[in-house]
Write a protein that holds these residues in place. Sequence first.
Motif, PDB file in Angstrom:
ATOM      1  N   CYS A 134      44.838  38.318  11.653  1.00 32.56           N
ATOM      2  CA  CYS A 134      43.667  39.033  12.162  1.00 32.56           C
ATOM      3  C   CYS A 134      42.677  39.192  11.016  1.00 32.56           C
ATOM      4  CB  CYS A 134      44.119  40.394  12.700  1.00 32.56           C
ATOM      5  SG  CYS A 134      42.839  41.350  13.539  1.00 32.56           S
ATOM      6  N   VAL A 135      41.425  38.855  11.279  1.00 33.60           N
ATOM      7  CA  VAL A 135      40.388  38.897  10.235  1.00 33.60           C
ATOM      8  C   VAL A 135      39.165  39.663  10.745  1.00 33.60           C
ATOM      9  CG1 VAL A 135      41.115  36.721   9.158  1.00 33.60           C
ATOM     10  CG2 VAL A 135      39.392  36.672  10.981  1.00 33.60           C
ATOM     11  N   PRO A 136      38.331  40.137   9.814  1.00 29.77           N
ATOM     12  CA  PRO A 136      37.051  40.702  10.253  1.00 29.77           C
ATOM     13  C   PRO A 136      36.311  39.657  11.090  1.00 29.77           C
ATOM     14  CG  PRO A 136      37.405  41.134   7.920  1.00 29.77           C
ATOM     15  CD  PRO A 136      38.484  40.189   8.351  1.00 29.77           C
ATOM     16  N   GLY A 138      39.357  39.821  16.475  1.00 28.10           N
ATOM     17  CA  GLY A 138      39.505  38.966  15.285  1.00 28.10           C
ATOM     18  C   GLY A 138      40.924  38.466  15.100  1.00 28.10           C
ATOM     19  N   ASN A 139      41.701  38.517  16.163  1.00 34.91           N
ATOM     20  CA  ASN A 139      43.142  38.213  16.110  1.00 34.91           C
ATOM     21  C   ASN A 139      43.408  36.891  16.822  1.00 34.91           C
ATOM     22  OD1 ASN A 139      45.983  39.693  17.871  1.00 34.91           O
ATOM     23  ND2 ASN A 139      46.016  38.559  15.972  1.00 34.91           N
ATOM     24  N   ALA A 184      43.490  34.170   5.742  1.00 33.16           N
ATOM     25  CA  ALA A 184      43.155  35.461   6.359  1.00 33.16           C
ATOM     26  C   ALA A 184      43.050  36.556   5.296  1.00 33.16           C
ATOM     27  CB  ALA A 184      44.205  35.833   7.408  1.00 33.16           C
ATOM     28  N   LEU A 185      43.975  36.551   4.343  1.00 28.22           N
ATOM     29  CA  LEU A 185      43.956  37.600   3.313  1.00 28.22           C
ATOM     30  C   LEU A 185      42.711  37.476   2.440  1.00 28.22           C
ATOM     31  CD1 LEU A 185      47.715  37.828   2.192  1.00 28.22           C
ATOM     32  CD2 LEU A 185      46.531  39.045   4.039  1.00 28.22           C
ATOM     33  N   ALA A 186      42.325  36.247   2.153  1.00 34.10           N
ATOM     34  CA  ALA A 186      41.127  36.040   1.330  1.00 34.10           C
ATOM     35  C   ALA A 186      39.876  36.535   2.056  1.00 34.10           C
ATOM     36  CB  ALA A 186      40.978  34.557   0.973  1.00 34.10           C
ATOM     37  N   MET A 187      39.950  36.638   3.376  1.00 36.54           N
ATOM     38  CA  MET A 187      38.819  37.134   4.181  1.00 36.54           C
ATOM     39  C   MET A 187      38.934  38.633   4.444  1.00 36.54           C
ATOM     40  SD  MET A 187      38.643  34.006   6.927  1.00 36.54           S
ATOM     41  CE  MET A 187      38.066  32.357   6.457  1.00 36.54           C
TER      42      MET A 187
END
Lengths: 469, 469
Positions: free
Chosen positions: A352-354, A385-386, A415-418
């Motif tokens: 899940c991301v912004p 965002g998922n 995803a973590l980088a975002m």
Amino acid sequence: MNHPVQSSVLNQALPESLLSALLSIFDERLSTTHAVREYHGRDESSYDPMLPDAVVFAQSTDEVAATVKLCHAHGVPVIPYGAGTSLEGHVLALQGGVTIDLSQMNQMVAVHAEDLTATAQAGVTRKQLNRELKDSGLFFPIDPGADASLGGMAATRASGTNAVRYGTMRENTLALTVVTADGRIIKTGTRARKSSAGYDLTRVFVGSEGTLGIITEVTVKLYPQPEAISAAVCSFPSTSDAVNCVIQTIQMGVPIARVEFLDENGVKAINAHDKLNLPEQPLLLFEFHGSEQGVQEQAELVQSIAAEHSAVGFEWATRPEDRSRLWTARHNAYFALLQMRPGARSISTDCCVPISRLAECILDTKADCEKNEMVYSIIGHVGDGNFHVLMMVDPHDAADVAKAEGVNARMVSRALAMDGTCTGEHGVGLHKMDFLVQEHGDNAIDMMRALKHAFDPKNIMNPGKIIRW
Amino acid sequence: MNHPVQSSVLNQALPESLLSALLSIFDERLSTTHAVREYHGRDESSYDPMLPDAVVFAQSTDEVAATVKLCHAHGVPVIPYGAGTSLEGHVLALQGGVTIDLSQMNQMVAVHAEDLTATAQAGVTRKQLNRELKDSGLFFPIDPGADASLGGMAATRASGTNAVRYGTMRENTLALTVVTADGRIIKTGTRARKSSAGYDLTRVFVGSEGTLGIITEVTVKLYPQPEAISAAVCSFPSTSDAVNCVIQTIQMGVPIARVEFLDENGVKAINAHDKLNLPEQPLLLFEFHGSEQGVQEQAELVQSIAAEHSAVGFEWATRPEDRSRLWTARHNAYFALLQMRPGARSISTDCCVPISRLAECILDTKADCEKNEMVYSIIGHVGDGNFHVLMMVDPHDAADVAKAEGVNARMVSRALAMDGTCTGEHGVGLHKMDFLVQEHGDNAIDMMRALKHAFDPKNIMNPGKIIRW
């Protein structure tokens, strides 16, 4: 798929005194047969089963407490089991022990329609709850694809297609009855809709995957059935058109109830499985809840946003049977995809991301799947965002599994980088323990470990999941 | 009002080595003057001040971490201080120590308008945040009456008038930066709108009142400014008519943005304070957010429900200045009430019950206030089942205070018997520690204590609040 931990065949059997004490409680509701143990040693992940030494079928919180108390005294692992629909190896008996099957704890405790709350035993499934509510004018919105148990849904902080409007189990759980690691029974909250009374024990247990205690009753929020519902489906020339349509919808504050994305592979699979004729292009499936007027207003607005993003074939499904057909197909996507590669199992991952990064994250992940020639689909609760990547693999082909795991690891890193998370709704289980460390860093993981040690000092509660001891 | 604990005048001064180390970091931003210490040793509760030994004004997470690290090494208490608007004695320095004033940590870290999120230092207040967002088309809805800091709001799980529609700090905090009890810095989450990644550290710290760590940055959800807003006010012949109107509105699922109840005493006070001419009867104040059409539809529906409950004088306030005048008056109620009894301080308490019990709970509490001849008002965020009792007392008249505390204790017992909570949004602080035990029971309190011991083994983080060591 193998996992590099102690195999359950190496486990010592349970101490005789524990087994006889459990037998005196459960009698025929205790099983040590291989078939029952194997059934409870697997979930919907691609892991090979890891068997508990015994399975008990509890019917009350007191029975769960008595079981945990005995296991605590003997230092034996306890694993709660709801509907077995978890996706990351949550219920596998890594170190053997006793699995407590809660499916017979399937009684409603109370429905307070006037307060919009319901309390159910942990084994009640979401569909059962909604059947119980049918004549009340209320419903419970959280719907992971599977007909999961409420206890399992709370334990994995589940959400699903309606979360964009109604929230997840995090927002919708008011209180839990929990059996602690030493077999005591606590209530974590009340039926008040908000509270500032002390540490949020409810939220501590929601998402704890059985590693801090066993959830035996769940009190949830309910919602009035909307006066009007309508659904719509439309197709897009590209993934980014579809995703950008969703982003704009959310940014404009349209109170959409559901918005699901299926890539062309997903559409192909459900066309075959559910005998539909949807264009085999990226697709969005919408649902609107509200007053007659409100629903119409939302739908018109979304239709115009979709048109700006080159949507084609905008189709309405206002009749309940048409809506139901579409959503059933959506919920069958997992099974439909499995049929695209007979004999395969699915490695199903999510992140899940912004929302501003969603299109980029999906496109890069799709490119990675293509490059690795996966049989796959990307399907998502994109309003949050998922999204999910479902990869059909031969679980006994190490190279195939490794390719999928590579795609998974790169998706998580992306995803973590975002500033996103390694899992939006599946949970950590066995499969994402390293990613959890990558996401939170050692200091935050230390705090999680401190919590685990404080609540389960003997490490008997579903050991080996979420974080390493 | 005295509290039966060690008075700060008995405290030993800080160790010289600690003081000099702090001085080398903070220089003129460290104070040991009586005036500054006294200012930081009180909140909006009626407690007499309890002074810290020193106050530092931090400007960064690193400075907070350095301070906590030093205090940890010396076993000295640390108390975070935001805007000083808490109501239950949260910031009083029971055991002396160092108060970290976070009001100079008032910088925005980031606004991601496209993702509907903002990250701010803990000292940014809610009004400041909304000023920063003014041109973005977005807003942050959580509004306890005071212009509290975001860090303090997260630490007390604050909510306010908009919670019925938008939720509380529990639902609207995405991530926190926290300094742990040993001075490490962690991030509890990401900007993803949902996550199943491990234990919910964000929710562990939301509502922990500085007793588990110090919140230094807060990432919150934002919302698009509604296309249309309208407000309305109407009066009722009785409290139960007003409350029953709200109950029916909620049960019908009207997505009302705010609905506030003021009893006749509250109306009298704001009439005097804000030069209004509202009928001095129980009153409801509504606000509707949505599209032009949606707002109109909601408002008409609510007006007809109100009419069924004998409402009179339904008046619209569609112009921003009229709305603002009404809501300013509502938010001034606390100060307006103080003026009803010059020299008094307010014992302000709150509770929250399932909405079906709300009328009964308010009526019984009002009767108790009348019987005890209190100068009081009941004001509530009644859409959530949450209400406040504000009692104006002479803090130096023990009998007066005891009467108010009696009303408070009986209100809490009443709320708990209705499956409600001892505080909906004020928190526990010093004042509700016994009620917390009454609400949760010894076993659940043991789990809270285990959490406290795990996260703060030296008991230096705002010691003596929420639960006893």
